[in-house]
Design a protein around this motif. Structure first.
Motif, PDB file in Angstrom:
ATOM      1  N   ILE A  81     -10.831   4.100   0.075  1.00 26.13           N
ATOM      2  CA  ILE A  81     -10.433   3.806  -1.322  1.00 26.13           C
ATOM      3  C   ILE A  81     -10.878   5.699  -1.809  1.00 26.13           C
ATOM      4  O   ILE A  81     -11.593   6.396  -1.936  1.00 26.13           O
ATOM      5  CB  ILE A  81     -11.428   3.822  -2.148  1.00 26.13           C
ATOM      6  N   TYR A 108      -6.439   4.847  -5.045  1.00 23.36           N
ATOM      7  CA  TYR A 108      -5.860   3.748  -4.308  1.00 23.36           C
ATOM      8  C   TYR A 108      -6.387   3.681  -3.089  1.00 23.36           C
ATOM      9  O   TYR A 108      -7.514   3.929  -2.989  1.00 23.36           O
ATOM     10  CB  TYR A 108      -4.206   4.840  -3.823  1.00 23.36           C
ATOM     11  N   VAL A 109      -6.305   2.378  -2.518  1.00 25.09           N
ATOM     12  CA  VAL A 109      -6.652   1.990  -1.113  1.00 25.09           C
ATOM     13  C   VAL A 109      -5.705   2.785  -0.472  1.00 25.09           C
ATOM     14  O   VAL A 109      -4.141   2.431  -0.475  1.00 25.09           O
ATOM     15  CB  VAL A 109      -6.748   0.460  -0.969  1.00 25.09           C
ATOM     16  N   LEU A 124       1.466  -1.326   0.093  1.00 31.48           N
ATOM     17  CA  LEU A 124       0.107   0.104   0.467  1.00 31.48           C
ATOM     18  C   LEU A 124       0.761   1.102   0.216  1.00 31.48           C
ATOM     19  O   LEU A 124       0.136   2.375  -0.380  1.00 31.48           O
ATOM     20  CB  LEU A 124      -0.887  -0.106   1.005  1.00 31.48           C
ATOM     21  N   HIS A 176      -6.546  -2.014  -5.660  1.00 33.40           N
ATOM     22  CA  HIS A 176      -5.242  -0.979  -4.871  1.00 33.40           C
ATOM     23  C   HIS A 176      -4.450  -0.802  -6.896  1.00 33.40           C
ATOM     24  O   HIS A 176      -4.213   0.448  -7.073  1.00 33.40           O
ATOM     25  CB  HIS A 176      -4.754  -1.420  -4.154  1.00 33.40           C
ATOM     26  N   ASP A 177      -4.323  -2.301  -6.727  1.00 34.85           N
ATOM     27  CA  ASP A 177      -3.262  -2.254  -7.990  1.00 34.85           C
ATOM     28  C   ASP A 177      -3.871  -2.364  -9.505  1.00 34.85           C
ATOM     29  O   ASP A 177      -3.252  -1.026  -9.840  1.00 34.85           O
ATOM     30  CB  ASP A 177      -2.976  -3.525  -8.229  1.00 34.85           C
ATOM     31  N   LYS A 208      -4.162   2.478  -9.439  1.00 33.48           N
ATOM     32  CA  LYS A 208      -3.151   3.093  -9.780  1.00 33.48           C
ATOM     33  C   LYS A 208      -3.216   3.882 -10.897  1.00 33.48           C
ATOM     34  O   LYS A 208      -3.204   4.823 -11.255  1.00 33.48           O
ATOM     35  CB  LYS A 208      -2.106   2.289  -9.116  1.00 33.48           C
TER      36      LYS A 208
END
Length: 108
Positions: A64, A52-53, A10, A43-44, A47
């Motif tokens: 988020i 993002y997370v 993260l 998250h990935d 990007k």
């Protein structure tokens, strides 16, 4: 997934305070073990949309955050979040007038 590896993924530098915060988030997120991997995948995927997370500073939840510079890219990020919630049965709360959501837990 180990807490330290999750923090690194993260973008955090693990320390005791962050490890404790992550522990509180895990305990506060219902069904966390069922959605943990999917949170990292989201998250990935976000990007590329400048989103993002992250761990919330004000609540013991993951948040988020959508920081896309254009409405089109922001909408793409919102769509990814909707898909994530439907596919993995994740409950989120959107903050009013903000492009921020809290991940509340797994919808059993």
């Amino acid at each position: 997934m180990q807490k330290e590896a999750m923090l690194i993924q993260l973008g955090y530098v693990p320390n005791d305070a962050l490890m404790k915060q992550l522990q509180r988030i895990e305990e506060n997120t219902s069904g966390y073990e069922k959605i943990q991997k999917h949170i990292m995948d989201l998250h990935d995927h976000l990007k590329v949309d400048d989103s993002y997370v992250a761990m919330s500073n004000s609540n013991d939840f993951f948040k988020i955050k959508i920081e896309a510079q254009s409405p089109e890219i922001a909408e793409e990020a919102h769509e990814k979040i909707r898909h994530f919630c439907e596919k993995y049965k994740v409950i989120i709360n959107k903050l009013e007038d903000k492009n921020t959501y809290y991940i509340i837990g797994f919808n059993h």
